[in-house]
Motif scaffolding. Sequence first.
Motif, PDB file in Angstrom:
ATOM      1  N   ALA A 197      23.791  15.986  14.235  1.00 41.58           N
ATOM      2  CA  ALA A 197      24.131  15.239  13.023  1.00 41.58           C
ATOM      3  C   ALA A 197      25.195  15.941  12.187  1.00 41.58           C
ATOM      4  N   GLY A 198      25.463  17.203  12.491  1.00 41.65           N
ATOM      5  CA  GLY A 198      26.446  17.944  11.709  1.00 41.65           C
ATOM      6  C   GLY A 198      25.927  18.318  10.324  1.00 41.65           C
ATOM      7  N   LEU A 199      24.630  18.535  10.218  1.00 41.02           N
ATOM      8  CA  LEU A 199      24.009  18.927   8.953  1.00 41.02           C
ATOM      9  C   LEU A 199      23.413  20.310   9.084  1.00 41.02           C
ATOM     10  N   GLY A 200      23.120  20.925   7.954  1.00 38.96           N
ATOM     11  CA  GLY A 200      22.450  22.215   7.969  1.00 38.96           C
ATOM     12  C   GLY A 200      20.991  22.057   8.364  1.00 38.96           C
ATOM     13  N   PRO A 201      20.410  23.088   8.954  1.00 44.72           N
ATOM     14  CA  PRO A 201      19.007  23.014   9.371  1.00 44.72           C
ATOM     15  C   PRO A 201      18.042  22.728   8.215  1.00 44.72           C
ATOM     16  N   SER A 202      18.280  23.305   7.043  1.00 44.42           N
ATOM     17  CA  SER A 202      17.392  23.107   5.908  1.00 44.42           C
ATOM     18  C   SER A 202      17.414  21.643   5.449  1.00 44.42           C
ATOM     19  N   THR A 203      18.601  21.081   5.324  1.00 48.50           N
ATOM     20  CA  THR A 203      18.745  19.673   4.925  1.00 48.50           C
ATOM     21  C   THR A 203      18.102  18.765   5.966  1.00 48.50           C
ATOM     22  N   THR A 204      18.366  19.062   7.226  1.00 56.17           N
ATOM     23  CA  THR A 204      17.795  18.260   8.316  1.00 56.17           C
ATOM     24  C   THR A 204      16.282  18.325   8.292  1.00 56.17           C
ATOM     25  N   SER A 205      15.741  19.520   8.093  1.00 64.23           N
ATOM     26  CA  SER A 205      14.294  19.699   8.054  1.00 64.23           C
ATOM     27  C   SER A 205      13.668  18.883   6.925  1.00 64.23           C
ATOM     28  N   GLU A 206      14.297  18.878   5.765  1.00 60.33           N
ATOM     29  CA  GLU A 206      13.785  18.100   4.632  1.00 60.33           C
ATOM     30  C   GLU A 206      13.758  16.606   4.961  1.00 60.33           C
ATOM     31  N   HIS A 207      14.831  16.107   5.545  1.00 64.02           N
ATOM     32  CA  HIS A 207      14.900  14.685   5.899  1.00 64.02           C
ATOM     33  C   HIS A 207      13.883  14.328   6.990  1.00 64.02           C
ATOM     34  N   LEU A 208      13.727  15.198   7.976  1.00 64.23           N
ATOM     35  CA  LEU A 208      12.753  14.929   9.038  1.00 64.23           C
ATOM     36  C   LEU A 208      11.329  14.922   8.487  1.00 64.23           C
ATOM     37  N   GLY A 254       0.819  -1.204   0.000  1.00 65.37           N
ATOM     38  CA  GLY A 254       0.000   0.000   0.000  1.00 65.37           C
ATOM     39  C   GLY A 254       0.853   1.253   0.000  1.00 65.37           C
ATOM     40  N   ASP A 255       0.218   2.379  -0.314  1.00 65.73           N
ATOM     41  CA  ASP A 255       0.933   3.655  -0.393  1.00 65.73           C
ATOM     42  C   ASP A 255       1.666   3.985   0.896  1.00 65.73           C
ATOM     43  N   ASP A 256       1.006   3.796   2.057  1.00 72.51           N
ATOM     44  CA  ASP A 256       1.645   4.117   3.334  1.00 72.51           C
ATOM     45  C   ASP A 256       2.926   3.309   3.522  1.00 72.51           C
ATOM     46  N   LEU A 257       2.872   2.037   3.179  1.00 71.73           N
ATOM     47  CA  LEU A 257       4.043   1.172   3.337  1.00 71.73           C
ATOM     48  C   LEU A 257       5.145   1.576   2.364  1.00 71.73           C
ATOM     49  N   GLN A 258       4.786   1.970   1.156  1.00 70.37           N
ATOM     50  CA  GLN A 258       5.793   2.403   0.188  1.00 70.37           C
ATOM     51  C   GLN A 258       6.506   3.674   0.664  1.00 70.37           C
ATOM     52  N   VAL A 259       5.741   4.608   1.226  1.00 71.73           N
ATOM     53  CA  VAL A 259       6.334   5.856   1.727  1.00 71.73           C
ATOM     54  C   VAL A 259       7.234   5.554   2.929  1.00 71.73           C
ATOM     55  N   PHE A 260       6.802   4.623   3.789  1.00 72.62           N
ATOM     56  CA  PHE A 260       7.594   4.183   4.938  1.00 72.62           C
ATOM     57  C   PHE A 260       8.937   3.606   4.467  1.00 72.62           C
ATOM     58  N   LEU A 261       8.882   2.705   3.501  1.00 69.32           N
ATOM     59  CA  LEU A 261      10.106   2.075   3.007  1.00 69.32           C
ATOM     60  C   LEU A 261      11.012   3.084   2.315  1.00 69.32           C
ATOM     61  N   LYS A 262      10.425   4.010   1.560  1.00 71.42           N
ATOM     62  CA  LYS A 262      11.227   5.037   0.898  1.00 71.42           C
ATOM     63  C   LYS A 262      11.949   5.909   1.925  1.00 71.42           C
ATOM     64  N   ALA A 263      11.267   6.213   3.026  1.00 72.55           N
ATOM     65  CA  ALA A 263      11.888   7.038   4.074  1.00 72.55           C
ATOM     66  C   ALA A 263      13.112   6.354   4.657  1.00 72.55           C
ATOM     67  N   LEU A 264      13.105   5.034   4.658  1.00 72.96           N
ATOM     68  CA  LEU A 264      14.217   4.280   5.235  1.00 72.96           C
ATOM     69  C   LEU A 264      15.355   3.998   4.252  1.00 72.96           C
ATOM     70  N   THR A 265      15.183   4.345   2.971  1.00 76.94           N
ATOM     71  CA  THR A 265      16.218   4.016   1.984  1.00 76.94           C
ATOM     72  C   THR A 265      17.451   4.898   2.087  1.00 76.94           C
ATOM     73  N   SER A 266      17.344   6.018   2.717  1.00 79.16           N
ATOM     74  CA  SER A 266      18.466   6.948   2.829  1.00 79.16           C
ATOM     75  C   SER A 266      19.282   6.677   4.094  1.00 79.16           C
ATOM     76  N   THR A 269      21.322   8.729   5.381  1.00 80.17           N
ATOM     77  CA  THR A 269      21.256   9.951   6.186  1.00 80.17           C
ATOM     78  C   THR A 269      20.011   9.941   7.061  1.00 80.17           C
ATOM     79  N   ARG A 270      18.857   9.564   6.486  1.00 79.92           N
ATOM     80  CA  ARG A 270      17.627   9.527   7.278  1.00 79.92           C
ATOM     81  C   ARG A 270      17.711   8.453   8.362  1.00 79.92           C
ATOM     82  N   GLN A 271      18.352   7.343   8.065  1.00 84.02           N
ATOM     83  CA  GLN A 271      18.521   6.305   9.085  1.00 84.02           C
ATOM     84  C   GLN A 271      19.338   6.847  10.254  1.00 84.02           C
ATOM     85  N   LYS A 272      20.396   7.588   9.945  1.00 91.27           N
ATOM     86  CA  LYS A 272      21.229   8.169  11.007  1.00 91.27           C
ATOM     87  C   LYS A 272      20.456   9.223  11.798  1.00 91.27           C
TER      88      LYS A 272
END
Length: 123
Positions: free
Chosen positions: A58-69, A21-33, A35-38
């Motif tokens: 994490a040593g990242l910029g706020p904008s990048t972090t916000s996008e990943h979150l 389902g769509d929810d599961l696909q979005v969940f799995l996509k979120a875990l493919t990075s 950086t997002r795992q870290k």
Amino acid sequence: MSGRADSGTGRVIRPGAAVPGDDLQVFLKALTSGTRQKLFAHFADGEELTVGEVAERAGLGPSTTSEHLAVLRRGGLLQSTRSGKLVRYRADREGIAELLGQLHTYLLAPSAPEPEDIPPAHG
């Protein structure tokens, strides 16, 4: 087990496998990075953190972090609450449990026979 190509992508999928389902696909996509795992690891102990706090750790910029979150939130891994301009994130344990249950069901679901594998009815 023979597979079939999925819509010209060249990927081979289980015959008769249901598409997640769509929810599961979005969940799995979120875990493919990686950086997002870290970033998600910062929430493992149940702590609530702001974008700035996660970015600093994490040593990242706020904008990048916000996008990943935001991707992690859309994927059902994080919840957010806003207080004025401040947004705090925390792990969505219930959402994660639900999505992992869906993944478990999907991965262990028996394959349905392909239409060409079903003998025609004689009558």
